[in-house]
Enzyme design. Sequence first.
Site, mmCIF file in Angstrom:
data_model
loop_
_atom_site.group_PDB
_atom_site.id
_atom_site.type_symbol
_atom_site.label_atom_id
_atom_site.label_comp_id
_atom_site.label_asym_id
_atom_site.label_seq_id
_atom_site.Cartn_x
_atom_site.Cartn_y
_atom_site.Cartn_z
ATOM 1 N N CYS A 115 -2.384 9.082 3.344
ATOM 2 C CA CYS A 115 -2.250 8.471 1.972
ATOM 3 C C CYS A 115 -3.491 8.882 1.058
ATOM 4 O O CYS A 115 -3.216 9.312 0.091
ATOM 5 C CB CYS A 115 -2.016 7.009 2.080
ATOM 6 S SG CYS A 115 -3.221 5.930 2.675
ATOM 7 N N GLU A 126 0.680 -1.127 -0.293
ATOM 8 C CA GLU A 126 0.144 -0.011 0.045
ATOM 9 C C GLU A 126 1.166 1.169 -0.106
ATOM 10 O O GLU A 126 1.556 1.190 0.908
ATOM 11 C CB GLU A 126 -1.030 0.134 1.273
ATOM 12 C CG GLU A 126 -1.839 -1.031 1.307
ATOM 13 C CD GLU A 126 -2.885 -1.215 0.397
ATOM 14 O OE1 GLU A 126 -3.067 -0.098 -0.726
ATOM 15 O OE2 GLU A 126 -3.936 -1.988 0.051
#
Length: 471
Positions: free
Chosen positions: A278, A244
């Site tokens: 993020c 990720e």
Amino acid sequence: MTFDDDFTLTIGGKSVSTRAYVPVLNPATEEAFAKAPAADAGTLDAAVTAARAAFPGWRDTALKERRRLLLALADAIEQNSDDFGRLFTREQGRPIKLAVREIVTGANWLRSVASQDLPIDLVEDSEARRVEVHHVPLGVVAAIVPWNFPFLLAIWKIAPALLTGNTVVLKPSPYTPLCALKLGELSRQILPPGVFNVLSGDDALGPLMSSHKGFAKISFTGSTATGKRVMAAAANDLKRITLELGGNDAAIVLADADPEVVADAMFAGAFFNTAQVCIATKRLYIHNDIYDAVRDRLHALAEQAIVGDGSRDDVTHGPVQNLAQFRRVQSLIADAESTGLTLLRGSRVPEGAGYFLPLTIVDNPPEDSAVVQEEAFGPILPLMRFTDVDEVIARANDCDYGLAGSVWSRDIARALDVAKRMDTGSIWINQNRQVAAHVPFSGFKQSGFGVENGRQGLLEFTQTKAIYIPK
Ligand code: NAD
């Protein structure tokens, strides 16, 4: 358990100290307030050995029992959420109420994952045979997490890995190791020895883990640059990987959206955790018709924000978490200033020590400016005007990343049409930053590899095994 200043590794269910330590700084004061153990190659071997020894027993433990233990861990986390929260604020910088919220969210996330099931799939049941597909655990999982959500992102990995019968070695970021170390300590009273191990260390530890032969899988969250290194290291023995990675998320605000609603939601979506998220909006495209209204309201909200030490109750936005990131954002601000861009700054920030920056909006910079092209991962948000929807979708998609994004319009069908055309793993309509334990989370392009959460996320911690049974 006490939240004193004694931080130790958890290996094989025991407290382990090291000779070397990594100082942990409070980003609001720049003072080293704690020492985290620095695990070396030998310590890593010991943790992997303990996790491998625990694997067969944990794999063969009934799912129901694994679930019960994970639920017990969730309860213990919640009971200690205030202490965890205070520690979180000191190491990460986030305002205290929001820090406690991450801990409670982590406990609930663990409960939600623990309630999931991964049943055997019956793919053929003919006269001749039955074919069953089983999902068996892989072995020892390395869980590597960054500093922006040091607790929740650890749970994103630990929960599905353990539920599906793997054992784990968790490595937090050197910047924010303390809550993870305390989580390890807490787990010693609940999980069988060796099932869950926690190692902190300096910058050498991550590379040692991604190339260690004892791991069957690396579940990594962090930057795209590091993700590529993890992938290369994992190739040697074909370890399974889930990555990720970074994002440069775009939001597209159509002309019919309500400027006030958009600005309020966008302020939270872009600047939460001092924009170190993020899936924060990092490029905001606003239709020309409502651009001024959204910009002015966003600027007003930035002026009202209180940036400061997160241990103070009135603070809404803490410092940037570490010096390297602080300098990175400062250099983006300097670049914007030197190229003549218009910066709309938020409230003043405390002077003196601490990595504080004002929440800053950049008024309609060119598409090719650094602040638009790079993942800032800090409190500087570029707003861009557009008039043509097709053209703005192309601009949003013209990016190496594809993590998440949002579309804003009173017309849901129209927004959905735009959403379908955006190359991102998650896309939200009239909302942002939504994630859930039962919903798959992934990234297009260089934002990731593989999936976390949901059934697909569970499957990534297993090996598919087809069993042919004659009748
Ligand atoms: P980073 O890549 O520098 O570090 C992440 C972790 O990897 C740390 O624990 C670090 O010690 C470790 N590490 C460093 N080198 C390694 C190596 N060679 N092998 C294995 N591990 C190694 O990232 P960061 O600065 O801590 O975090 C910020 C980045 O993380 C941003 O780019 C952000 O977008 C991304 N992020 C992504 C998600 C997501 O879910 N996609 C979530 C949060 C953060």
